[in-house]
Design an enzyme around this catalytic site. Structure first.
Site, PDB file in Angstrom:
ATOM      1  N   TYR A 146       0.794  -1.228   0.000  1.00 14.72           N
ATOM      2  CA  TYR A 146       0.000   0.000   0.000  1.00 14.72           C
ATOM      3  C   TYR A 146       0.827   1.280   0.000  1.00 14.72           C
ATOM      4  O   TYR A 146       0.285   2.358  -0.149  1.00 14.72           O
ATOM      5  CB  TYR A 146      -0.958   0.013   1.203  1.00 14.72           C
ATOM      6  CG  TYR A 146      -2.329  -0.548   0.869  1.00 14.72           C
ATOM      7  CD1 TYR A 146      -2.606  -1.097  -0.370  1.00 14.72           C
ATOM      8  CD2 TYR A 146      -3.357  -0.492   1.800  1.00 14.72           C
ATOM      9  CE1 TYR A 146      -3.862  -1.613  -0.661  1.00 14.72           C
ATOM     10  CE2 TYR A 146      -4.612  -1.001   1.519  1.00 14.72           C
ATOM     11  CZ  TYR A 146      -4.855  -1.562   0.282  1.00 14.72           C
ATOM     12  OH  TYR A 146      -6.097  -2.052   0.001  1.00 14.72           O
ATOM     13  N   LYS A 189       6.271 -14.199   5.332  1.00 15.17           N
ATOM     14  CA  LYS A 189       7.141 -14.917   4.394  1.00 15.17           C
ATOM     15  C   LYS A 189       8.590 -14.595   4.791  1.00 15.17           C
ATOM     16  O   LYS A 189       9.456 -14.323   3.959  1.00 15.17           O
ATOM     17  CB  LYS A 189       6.795 -14.423   2.977  1.00 15.17           C
ATOM     18  CG  LYS A 189       7.249 -15.274   1.858  1.00 15.17           C
ATOM     19  CD  LYS A 189       6.561 -16.615   1.755  1.00 15.17           C
ATOM     20  CE  LYS A 189       7.332 -17.463   0.760  1.00 15.17           C
ATOM     21  NZ  LYS A 189       7.211 -18.886   0.893  1.00 15.17           N
ATOM     22  N   ASP A 217       2.656 -19.518   2.793  1.00 18.59           N
ATOM     23  CA  ASP A 217       2.196 -20.582   1.883  1.00 18.59           C
ATOM     24  C   ASP A 217       1.638 -21.764   2.663  1.00 18.59           C
ATOM     25  O   ASP A 217       0.590 -22.329   2.334  1.00 18.59           O
ATOM     26  CB  ASP A 217       3.291 -21.007   0.905  1.00 18.59           C
ATOM     27  CG  ASP A 217       4.667 -21.073   1.537  1.00 18.59           C
ATOM     28  OD1 ASP A 217       4.849 -20.529   2.636  1.00 18.59           O
ATOM     29  OD2 ASP A 217       5.578 -21.668   0.934  1.00 18.59           O
ATOM     30  N   ASP A 270      -4.270  -9.339   2.337  1.00 15.82           N
ATOM     31  CA  ASP A 270      -5.183  -9.164   1.212  1.00 15.82           C
ATOM     32  C   ASP A 270      -5.578 -10.527   0.654  1.00 15.82           C
ATOM     33  O   ASP A 270      -6.764 -10.845   0.487  1.00 15.82           O
ATOM     34  CB  ASP A 270      -4.446  -8.337   0.143  1.00 15.82           C
ATOM     35  CG  ASP A 270      -5.381  -7.768  -0.901  1.00 15.82           C
ATOM     36  OD1 ASP A 270      -6.593  -7.753  -0.660  1.00 15.82           O
ATOM     37  OD2 ASP A 270      -4.893  -7.322  -1.955  1.00 15.82           O
TER      38      ASP A 270
END
Ligand code: NAP
Length: 406
Positions: free
Chosen positions: A150, A217, A271, A295
């Site tokens: 963002y 991540k 993941d 998101d």
């Protein structure tokens, strides 16, 4: 005449019986869903408080209508009004094509420093889902709303700025990237991570939730996403030591049993977490995520529990909160009185909870669930429910109002 919601010195809000709440109808299908949502919210407040409370909704402008009338997509007066009245609700806004604003929604979140995007996802009776264990889904996502994706820092491939960035990267790291490379920056800070995690933990403690999972991540992006995990744990340690236990401590110190009155803070690599929320949804509760992970996760969980037409959301900062439909303007259905107003209705229920009018918020959720479980739904859900009656957007709003009981 309505009155203003005020912030007390301790940061909590003081809500009069007739608060002024600004609203933005929105573009495309926005006016249709706003009309239905307002009807439901007014009815819930009137029923819950026997007419002693009422929201004084005040329209403020943004989006296509505003641009046509004033040449401005997001007038400063709209932001000032929301800032003054502290709580607002909005329909979806179209993204200006070719303007200086990337997204009006993102601009509103930045301008009002609405740093936490909160998306509850809970299964409702009667909602069709491709997942067999869907009734176990009851999660709330806290997505960082001001940085990472963002911040929107990126340069087009071949542009002067992209080439400058490529030469800076080559000089500082020795890595030579091809000249056709577009470059984006992924900023993640300790300050913004900690205030997001604080909001997630405050919510988890106040609502007696079982865990907060930090989704990241960090195994690959050690300093940005890795920083997010590190700072999230630090926030728990610094501000919620008494109320939390880490997953590591749970097993090394407590033999796997959660101590009374504590919730578990854990982290998962993104993941892995995507497959786990599908396979073992009951292991996840409150989720804290950087912007992009949050998101993706929000839309996955929304799809599992009925789709975008039923996914509520709020953008919350220290001083203001804006509640909104999480889907876009669905322009092909504009003015057809067709789409599902559920997302905005449920966002309105979150707004009622936020101002302390939980009785009315619960009434909205119960009536909406009752309507869907009777197979009275809009086209999107009707497609997947054999024998359903397909209602228009406004008819669905009226059906929810009819099922509102004290
Ligand atoms: P969209 O407006 O969310 O619509 C995509 C599809 O989602 C629709 O065609 C429809 O699917 C389904 N859908 C959306 N809202 C629904 C509702 N209330 N009830 C039932 N189904 C619903 O996405 P988009 O077409 O990519 O974006 C259109 C515009 O909205 C763009 O200008 C975009 O920038 C903007 N946008 C705004 C926001 C926001 O204001 N927060 C968020 C996202 C996008 P089916 O046709 O398959 O039924």
């Amino acid at each position: 005449m309505g009155e203003t919601i005020e912030i007390r010195p301790d940061g909590s809000i003081s809500v009069p019986d007739h608060p002024v709440i600004p609203f933005i109808k929105g573009d495309g299908t926005g006016p249709d869903i706003w009309h239905a949502a307002r009807m439901v919210l007014d009815k819930a407040v009137e029923t819950a408080y026997d007419g002693s409370r009422k929201i004084d909704f005040m329209e403020v402008s943004a989006g296509e209508e505003s641009f046509r009338a004033t040449g401005e997509w997001l007038p400063a007066a709209t932001l000032e009004t929301i800032n003054r009245y502290r709580v607002a609700i909005k329909g979806p806004l179209a993204t200006p094509v070719g303007g200086g604003i990337r997204s009006l929604n993102v601009a509103i979140r930045h301008a009002l420093d609405l740093f936490a995007c909160i998306r509850p996802v809970k299964y409702m009776r009667g909602v069709p889902s491709p997942f067999s264990e869907v009734e176990k889904i009851d999660m709330v996502i806290f997505r960082e709303n001001t940085e990472d994706l963002y911040k929107g820092i990126e340069w087009e491939a071949g542009s002067e700025d992209a080439l400058k960035a490529l030469s800076f990267i080559r000089e500082t790291t020795g890595i030579k990237l091809d000249e056709t490379t577009a470059v984006g920056i992924k900023p993640i800070s300790s300050v913004n991570t900690k205030r997001l995690m604080k909001k997630a933990l405050e919510y988890a403690v106040a609502n007696r939730r079982k865990s907060v999972t930090v989704m990241h991540k960090g195994n690959i992006m050690k300093y940005t996403e890795g920083g997010f995990v590190k700072w999230a744990y630090q926030a728990a340690e610094e501000m919620f030591k008494q109320q939390t236990v880490t997953e590591e401590e749970l097993y090394s110190v407590h033999g796997g049993s959660v101590p009374e009155e504590k919730l578990v803070v854990k982290d998962r690599i993104a993941d892995n977490m995507f497959q786990q929320v599908v396979l073992r949804p009951d292991e996840y509760d409150v989720i804290a995520a950087p912007n992009l992970n949050g998101d993706y996760m929000s839309d996955l969980l929304a799809a599992m529990t009925g789709g975008l037409g039923l996914a509520p959301g709020a953008n919350v900062g220290e001083k203001c909160a804006v509640f909104e439909a999480t889907h876009g303007t669905a322009p092909k259905y504009a003015g057809k009185d067709k789409v599902n107003p559920g997302s905005l209705i449920l966002s309105g229920a979150m707004m009622l909870d936020h101002i302390g009018w939980e009785e009315a918020g619960n009434m909205v959720r119960q009536a909406l669930e009752a309507t869907i479980s009777e197979k009275k739904v809009t086209y999107d859900l009707a497609r997947k429910i054999p024998g359903a009656s397909t209602l228009k957007c406004s008819e669905f709003g009226r059906a929810v109002c009819e099922r509102m009981n004290k």
